[in-house]
Design a protein around this motif. Structure first.
Motif, PDB file in Angstrom:
ATOM      1  N   GLY A  37       8.580  -3.547  -5.898  1.00  0.00           N
ATOM      2  CA  GLY A  37       7.280  -3.884  -5.344  1.00  0.00           C
ATOM      3  C   GLY A  37       6.145  -3.433  -6.249  1.00  0.00           C
ATOM      4  N   ASN A  38       4.962  -3.967  -5.963  1.00  0.00           N
ATOM      5  CA  ASN A  38       3.762  -3.598  -6.702  1.00  0.00           C
ATOM      6  C   ASN A  38       2.956  -2.612  -5.873  1.00  0.00           C
ATOM      7  OD1 ASN A  38       1.623  -3.642  -8.616  1.00  0.00           O
ATOM      8  ND2 ASN A  38       0.529  -5.114  -7.321  1.00  0.00           N
ATOM      9  N   PRO A  39       2.897  -1.335  -6.279  1.00  0.00           N
ATOM     10  CA  PRO A  39       2.180  -0.336  -5.480  1.00  0.00           C
ATOM     11  C   PRO A  39       0.665  -0.542  -5.547  1.00  0.00           C
ATOM     12  CG  PRO A  39       3.706   0.681  -7.049  1.00  0.00           C
ATOM     13  CD  PRO A  39       3.532  -0.743  -7.456  1.00  0.00           C
ATOM     14  N   VAL A  40       0.024  -0.430  -4.395  1.00  0.00           N
ATOM     15  CA  VAL A  40      -1.433  -0.528  -4.303  1.00  0.00           C
ATOM     16  C   VAL A  40      -1.932   0.752  -3.649  1.00  0.00           C
ATOM     17  CG1 VAL A  40      -3.401  -1.814  -3.395  1.00  0.00           C
ATOM     18  CG2 VAL A  40      -1.311  -3.032  -4.075  1.00  0.00           C
ATOM     19  N   VAL A  41      -2.752   1.505  -4.356  1.00  0.00           N
ATOM     20  CA  VAL A  41      -3.236   2.791  -3.844  1.00  0.00           C
ATOM     21  C   VAL A  41      -4.599   2.589  -3.191  1.00  0.00           C
ATOM     22  CG1 VAL A  41      -3.824   5.171  -4.406  1.00  0.00           C
ATOM     23  CG2 VAL A  41      -1.981   4.018  -5.642  1.00  0.00           C
ATOM     24  N   ILE A  42      -4.640   2.683  -1.861  1.00  0.00           N
ATOM     25  CA  ILE A  42      -5.893   2.634  -1.110  1.00  0.00           C
ATOM     26  C   ILE A  42      -5.788   3.627   0.046  1.00  0.00           C
ATOM     27  CG2 ILE A  42      -6.528   0.247  -1.663  1.00  0.00           C
ATOM     28  CD1 ILE A  42      -5.335  -0.612   0.999  1.00  0.00           C
ATOM     29  N   PRO A  43      -6.903   4.176   0.493  1.00  0.00           N
ATOM     30  CA  PRO A  43      -6.856   5.121   1.611  1.00  0.00           C
ATOM     31  C   PRO A  43      -6.530   4.429   2.924  1.00  0.00           C
ATOM     32  CG  PRO A  43      -9.123   4.668   1.008  1.00  0.00           C
ATOM     33  CD  PRO A  43      -8.270   4.004  -0.036  1.00  0.00           C
ATOM     34  N   PRO A  44      -6.019   5.179   3.908  1.00  0.00           N
ATOM     35  CA  PRO A  44      -5.684   4.579   5.208  1.00  0.00           C
ATOM     36  C   PRO A  44      -6.854   3.845   5.853  1.00  0.00           C
ATOM     37  CG  PRO A  44      -4.793   6.793   5.052  1.00  0.00           C
ATOM     38  CD  PRO A  44      -5.664   6.602   3.847  1.00  0.00           C
ATOM     39  N   TYR A  46       2.874  -1.979   3.921  1.00  0.00           N
ATOM     40  CA  TYR A  46       2.519  -0.576   3.686  1.00  0.00           C
ATOM     41  C   TYR A  46       3.645   0.300   4.226  1.00  0.00           C
ATOM     42  CZ  TYR A  46       1.258  -1.245   8.592  1.00  0.00           C
ATOM     43  OH  TYR A  46       1.297  -1.566   9.933  1.00  0.00           O
ATOM     44  N   GLY A  47       3.663   1.522   3.784  1.00  0.00           N
ATOM     45  CA  GLY A  47       4.558   2.512   4.357  1.00  0.00           C
ATOM     46  C   GLY A  47       3.769   3.409   5.283  1.00  0.00           C
ATOM     47  N   TRP A  48       4.434   3.854   6.355  1.00  0.00           N
ATOM     48  CA  TRP A  48       3.764   4.750   7.308  1.00  0.00           C
ATOM     49  C   TRP A  48       4.845   5.411   8.163  1.00  0.00           C
ATOM     50  CZ3 TRP A  48      -1.045   6.089   6.628  1.00  0.00           C
ATOM     51  CH2 TRP A  48      -1.730   6.800   7.621  1.00  0.00           C
ATOM     52  N   PRO A  49       4.543   6.565   8.751  1.00  0.00           N
ATOM     53  CA  PRO A  49       5.532   7.170   9.643  1.00  0.00           C
ATOM     54  C   PRO A  49       5.978   6.212  10.746  1.00  0.00           C
ATOM     55  CG  PRO A  49       3.816   8.748   9.155  1.00  0.00           C
ATOM     56  CD  PRO A  49       3.370   7.437   8.558  1.00  0.00           C
ATOM     57  N   ALA A  50       7.105   6.526  11.357  1.00  0.00           N
ATOM     58  CA  ALA A  50       7.718   5.646  12.351  1.00  0.00           C
ATOM     59  C   ALA A  50       6.872   5.484  13.611  1.00  0.00           C
ATOM     60  CB  ALA A  50       9.108   6.168  12.714  1.00  0.00           C
ATOM     61  N   ILE A  51       5.896   6.328  13.797  1.00  0.00           N
ATOM     62  CA  ILE A  51       4.927   6.131  14.869  1.00  0.00           C
ATOM     63  C   ILE A  51       3.531   6.285  14.273  1.00  0.00           C
ATOM     64  CG2 ILE A  51       6.462   6.987  16.694  1.00  0.00           C
ATOM     65  CD1 ILE A  51       4.907   9.603  16.638  1.00  0.00           C
ATOM     66  N   GLY A  52       2.546   5.669  14.911  1.00  0.00           N
ATOM     67  CA  GLY A  52       1.175   5.913  14.490  1.00  0.00           C
ATOM     68  C   GLY A  52       0.362   4.704  14.069  1.00  0.00           C
ATOM     69  N   THR A  71      -8.461  -3.695   6.655  1.00  0.00           N
ATOM     70  CA  THR A  71      -9.165  -4.763   5.939  1.00  0.00           C
ATOM     71  C   THR A  71      -8.280  -5.384   4.865  1.00  0.00           C
ATOM     72  OG1 THR A  71     -11.281  -3.654   6.332  1.00  0.00           O
ATOM     73  CG2 THR A  71     -11.221  -5.303   4.587  1.00  0.00           C
ATOM     74  N   ALA A  72      -7.489  -4.550   4.190  1.00  0.00           N
ATOM     75  CA  ALA A  72      -6.589  -5.065   3.149  1.00  0.00           C
ATOM     76  C   ALA A  72      -5.543  -6.009   3.739  1.00  0.00           C
ATOM     77  CB  ALA A  72      -5.914  -3.903   2.427  1.00  0.00           C
ATOM     78  N   LEU A  73      -5.044  -5.681   4.929  1.00  0.00           N
ATOM     79  CA  LEU A  73      -4.098  -6.571   5.612  1.00  0.00           C
ATOM     80  C   LEU A  73      -4.783  -7.857   6.059  1.00  0.00           C
ATOM     81  CD1 LEU A  73      -2.277  -3.911   7.842  1.00  0.00           C
ATOM     82  CD2 LEU A  73      -1.202  -5.227   5.999  1.00  0.00           C
ATOM     83  N   GLU A  74      -5.965  -7.691   6.615  1.00  0.00           N
ATOM     84  CA  GLU A  74      -6.722  -8.827   7.124  1.00  0.00           C
ATOM     85  C   GLU A  74      -7.048  -9.825   6.019  1.00  0.00           C
ATOM     86  OE1 GLU A  74     -10.265  -9.032  10.390  1.00  0.00           O
ATOM     87  OE2 GLU A  74     -10.662  -7.824   8.600  1.00  0.00           O
ATOM     88  N   ARG A  75      -7.366  -9.299   4.827  1.00  0.00           N
ATOM     89  CA  ARG A  75      -7.741 -10.156   3.701  1.00  0.00           C
ATOM     90  C   ARG A  75      -6.561 -10.505   2.813  1.00  0.00           C
ATOM     91  NH1 ARG A  75     -13.411  -7.073   1.933  1.00  0.00           N
ATOM     92  NH2 ARG A  75     -14.541  -7.533   3.869  1.00  0.00           N
ATOM     93  N   LYS A  76      -5.358 -10.083   3.223  1.00  0.00           N
ATOM     94  CA  LYS A  76      -4.128 -10.359   2.492  1.00  0.00           C
ATOM     95  C   LYS A  76      -4.130  -9.770   1.071  1.00  0.00           C
ATOM     96  CE  LYS A  76      -3.110 -14.627   5.049  1.00  0.00           C
ATOM     97  NZ  LYS A  76      -3.345 -13.926   6.276  1.00  0.00           N
ATOM     98  N   VAL A  77      -4.833  -8.653   0.927  1.00  0.00           N
ATOM     99  CA  VAL A  77      -4.809  -7.929  -0.344  1.00  0.00           C
ATOM    100  C   VAL A  77      -3.461  -7.236  -0.522  1.00  0.00           C
ATOM    101  CG1 VAL A  77      -5.862  -6.025  -1.643  1.00  0.00           C
ATOM    102  CG2 VAL A  77      -7.307  -7.594  -0.338  1.00  0.00           C
ATOM    103  N   VAL A  78      -2.870  -6.790   0.580  1.00  0.00           N
ATOM    104  CA  VAL A  78      -1.539  -6.190   0.559  1.00  0.00           C
ATOM    105  C   VAL A  78      -0.626  -6.956   1.517  1.00  0.00           C
ATOM    106  CG1 VAL A  78      -2.360  -3.893  -0.061  1.00  0.00           C
ATOM    107  CG2 VAL A  78      -2.106  -4.488   2.360  1.00  0.00           C
ATOM    108  N   ARG A 128       0.858  -1.182   0.000  1.00  0.00           N
ATOM    109  CA  ARG A 128       0.000   0.000   0.000  1.00  0.00           C
ATOM    110  C   ARG A 128       0.899   1.239   0.000  1.00  0.00           C
ATOM    111  NH1 ARG A 128      -0.826   4.934   3.060  1.00  0.00           N
ATOM    112  NH2 ARG A 128      -2.766   5.735   2.187  1.00  0.00           N
ATOM    113  N   VAL A 129       0.594   2.176  -0.903  1.00  0.00           N
ATOM    114  CA  VAL A 129       1.434   3.362  -1.029  1.00  0.00           C
ATOM    115  C   VAL A 129       0.590   4.627  -1.005  1.00  0.00           C
ATOM    116  CG1 VAL A 129       3.154   2.146  -2.428  1.00  0.00           C
ATOM    117  CG2 VAL A 129       1.318   3.414  -3.562  1.00  0.00           C
ATOM    118  N   SER A 130       1.271   5.719  -0.732  1.00  0.00           N
ATOM    119  CA  SER A 130       0.755   7.063  -0.976  1.00  0.00           C
ATOM    120  C   SER A 130       1.724   7.692  -1.969  1.00  0.00           C
ATOM    121  CB  SER A 130       0.710   7.880   0.317  1.00  0.00           C
ATOM    122  OG  SER A 130       2.014   8.310   0.680  1.00  0.00           O
TER     123      SER A 130
END
Length: 333
Positions: free
Chosen positions: A187-194, A209-215, A199-206, A173-175
């Motif tokens: 990698g294969n970029p997947v554009v979805i909102p946060p 993901y990238g995200w800040p070091a906290i949050g 759900t994407a992780l739960e269903r193994k769609v992605v 998952r990318v921004s």
């Protein structure tokens, strides 16, 4: 009739708080309207803004009581995030606290902020702040108060391990912030909102993901995240801009207040997030997330791809200004 018009005007002036009375004299109060790209109750997004506003309030209380006020009128519920800088351009609001990705469509050069190797105060010393301000003033009609935060880097978070700087076969998952990096690593970029990441992780769609070091714990993503990859990369800048006509119309003493507040907020924000990062890894490990610390050669490759792909994109979009920005935002060897 004229008297009624005058009274009506005075009623509006007093109702807006444009005048205050102190020691029996009518003293003008300058009230500035500010908005933020994050909900007003977002501690993570608005921390640098809070530091800025606290400094302004303290300086004014000590030196010019009652003469300047910044009113935070709201966040995305007031003006959509991608329209906020335009709201400052038109004078709908005076100050906007945002991130570079939300107005890169207006000024492509702001994308380079994420690639900076310098702290905000080092950027002022290198000439980067002045260069950015010149572009903001001439091309957007806003004053670039500064990059008051956050210097908070990004990380890759995965559901499957890696041993090298290679994401072939991974759906990530990318921004727009780190799209080029993921592609550069195969990698294969997947554009979805946060809001859809859990759900994407739960269903193994992605697979990550990238995200800040906290949050990520605020979104409960750690429940489906197995690994955090080191090194971290890029920077999540929080630039602040102000309507140029309004800024230029301020007395010098209030310009000084605003600029001093930015300097103080920069240092406080960087220090705060450095401390928060130190605390975050143990909390993630406790939640079952393992740290993948890539070997030195692979770390170097990872960071080179991040830097090269990021600048390649900026230089393509900004062939005239990109090389100068790269010079100003790089550490001197």
């Amino acid at each position: 009739m004229k008297r009624k018009v005058v009274l009506a005007i005075l009623a509006v002036v007093f109702a807006s708080g444009a005048l205050t009375v102190s020691h029996g004299w009518a003293a003008e109060t300058i009230t500035l309207k500010a908005i933020t790209a994050w909900p007003k109750n977002s501690a993570e997004g608005n921390q640098s803004l809070d530091f800025f506003l606290e400094s302004v309030e303290k300086q004014v209380a000590q030196k010019y009581p009652g003469e300047l006020k910044i009113n935070l009128v709201g966040g995305p519920e007031v003006v959509k995030i991608n329209d906020q800088v335009q709201a400052a351009q038109t004078g709908m609001v005076d100050i906007v606290h945002t991130t570079n990705a939300y107005y890169v469509h207006l000024l492509a050069e702001v994308d380079a902020m994420k690639l900076s190797h310098l702290t905000p105060w080092e950027e002022r010393a290198s000439g980067a702040w002045a260069y950015y301000n010149d572009m903001h003033e001439k091309r957007l009609g806003v004053y670039f108060i500064g990059r008051i935060g956050t210097d908070l880097p990004f990380n890759l978070y995965l559901t499957k391990p890696i041993k090298t700087a290679d994401l072939k076969g991974f759906n990530i998952r990318v921004s727009p912030m780190y799209l080029q990096l993921v592609k550069g690593l195969g990698g294969n970029p997947v554009v979805i909102p946060p809001t859809e990441v859990y759900t994407a992780l739960e269903r193994k769609v992605v697979d990550g993901y990238g995200w800040p070091a906290i949050g990520i714990r605020e979104w409960s993503w750690e429940k489906h995240t197995k690994y955090i990859v080191e090194p971290s990369f890029y920077s999540g800048p929080h630039p602040m801009v102000m309507n140029l006509k309004v800024y230029n119309g301020l007395p010098q003493k209030f310009k000084d207040v605003i600029n001093q507040a930015a300097l103080e907020a920069e240092r406080k924000t960087v220090a705060l997030y450095e401390e928060m990062r130190k605390k975050e890894i143990p909390l993630l490990q406790k939640a079952g997330v393992e740290v993948i610390d890539l070997p030195p050669a692979e770390k170097a490759k990872f960071l080179k791809v991040a830097d090269d792909e990021g600048w390649k994109d900026v230089l393509q979009k900004c062939p005239q200004t990109g090389p100068k920005l790269r010079e100003l935002l790089s550490k001197k060897k």
